[in-house]
Design an enzyme around this catalytic site. Structure first.
Site, PDB file in Angstrom:
ATOM      1  N   GLU A  65       0.813  -1.215   0.000  1.00  0.00           N
ATOM      2  CA  GLU A  65       0.000   0.000   0.000  1.00  0.00           C
ATOM      3  C   GLU A  65       0.850   1.271   0.000  1.00  0.00           C
ATOM      4  O   GLU A  65       0.567   2.204  -0.727  1.00  0.00           O
ATOM      5  CB  GLU A  65      -0.887  -0.038   1.259  1.00  0.00           C
ATOM      6  N   ASP A  66       1.885   1.279   0.814  1.00  0.00           N
ATOM      7  CA  ASP A  66       2.584   2.544   1.110  1.00  0.00           C
ATOM      8  C   ASP A  66       3.996   2.669   0.560  1.00  0.00           C
ATOM      9  O   ASP A  66       4.651   3.677   0.792  1.00  0.00           O
ATOM     10  CB  ASP A  66       2.660   2.753   2.639  1.00  0.00           C
ATOM     11  N   ASP A 128      -3.050  -5.261  13.689  1.00  0.00           N
ATOM     12  CA  ASP A 128      -2.854  -3.944  13.079  1.00  0.00           C
ATOM     13  C   ASP A 128      -3.741  -2.915  13.770  1.00  0.00           C
ATOM     14  O   ASP A 128      -3.300  -1.843  14.183  1.00  0.00           O
ATOM     15  CB  ASP A 128      -3.198  -4.058  11.580  1.00  0.00           C
TER      16      ASP A 128
HETATM   17 MN    MN Z   1      -0.857  -1.022   9.461  1.00  0.00          MN
END
Ligand code: MN
Length: 315
Positions: A65-66, A128
């Site tokens: 994602e990042d 998470d």
């Molecule tokens: Mn995370």
């Protein structure tokens, strides 16, 4: 860590190095290096005895994602199984809680479970969320309330269903802290004040049943159990209790070696203290849906105050 094989430890180390390199230069809202987040998530899962692929996926869970990495890069380094887990968590994080038809919490939970074809993805997502809740103080108040609400409606029931009692309780308490800070700190203060009294009660109970335990050759560990802030809060709502009523409740937990001893200790407690009718629950004979097993009873404890008792084995 624990009894992990050498090659597993190397794989985890290598996942950490890979993720740390990719997140280099990124920071959390707390201004800490970003890698601390996946590292903490991995530690939460390691404490829950998660397998090596899950720990690796935890370290890598935000890289697709990042960061600039590709699914192929993860697959070639850590295998298809780890990639599946990372993909699963990434897919769930794109799920929007805000759209109307998804808003029904029950639907959302069902969809969530259906989307995760591997239950380990849910464990990852819960770890998470737990770390994000622990660091929620760096968010703006509106955002805190929104995330706390989502946690209580979606993630707490999931943790409960999976039998993750400690995670569930911590998520509940953190949600209360941000959704209703006044109540949270009020309860926290009362619980702290009640500690001395709680310790006294435990001593009295041990004195009362200790000789019998010895005579019956039962090794029991008896501990006071601070009720969670959230459970006090919700009990207050459900039963219209006042702070004073709740302040008076002491909870203890007795741990013994086997099931037979659970019932023997129950007998000792019921003969030493008067049971409160309708409060005995045998979750050993009839486990909860999430497989939780324990005996629960409430009695009139020392100084005439209600005492909640849980009796179970270590297992
Ligand atoms: Mn995370």
């Amino acid at each position: 860590q624990q009894n992990r094989a050498e090659k597993d430890i190397e794989k985890i180390q290598s996942a950490f190095n890979f993720a740390a390199g990719l997140h280099e230069g990124q920071y959390r809202a707390s201004e800490e290096p970003y890698i601390l987040h996946p590292l903490e998530v991995a530690c939460i899962l390691a404490d829950l005895q998660a397998d090596t692929d899950t720990i690796c996926a935890a370290l890598l869970h935000d890289t697709l994602e990042d960061t600039e990495t590709s699914p192929e890069a993860i697959k070639s380094r850590f295998g298809a199984a780890v990639l599946t887990l990372v993909n699963g968590v990434t897919k769930l994080s794109k799920f929007s809680f805000s759209s109307k038809e998804e808003r029904q919490a029950e639907n959302f939970r069902k969809m969530f479970l259906a989307m995760a074809d591997d239950i380990r993805i849910i464990f990852l997502k819960l770890a998470d969320r737990l770390h994000n809740m622990r660091t929620l103080n760096y968010m703006k108040p509106e955002k805190q309330k929104e995330i706390a609400k989502e946690t209580i409606e979606i993630f707490v029931p999931l943790a409960n269903r999976l039998g993750m009692g400690l995670v569930k309780t911590e998520l509940e308490d953190l949600s209360l802290r941000y959704s209703n800070p006044e109540k949270y700190f009020e309860i926290a203060q009362l619980v702290a004040q009640a500690k001395a009294e709680r310790d006294n009660t435990i001593r009295t109970i041990i004195e009362k049943i200790d000789n019998n335990l010895k005579a019956m050759n039962i090794e029991a560990s008896i501990t006071g159990r601070a009720k969670s802030y959230y459970s006090i809060f919700s009990k207050m709502h459900r039963k219209q209790m006042t702070y004073q009523d709740l302040y008076d409740i002491t909870a203890v937990r007795v741990i013994v070696d086997n099931e037979k001893e659970c019932y023997e200790v129950l007998g000792l407690i019921h003969s030493a203290f008067k049971p409160i009718p309708g409060r005995f629950k045998d979750y050993i004979a009839m486990p909860k849906n999430n497989l939780y097993r324990s005996l629960h009873t409430s009695v009139i404890g020392p100084r005439g105050k209600p005492l909640e008792v849980q009796i179970r084995t270590q297992e």
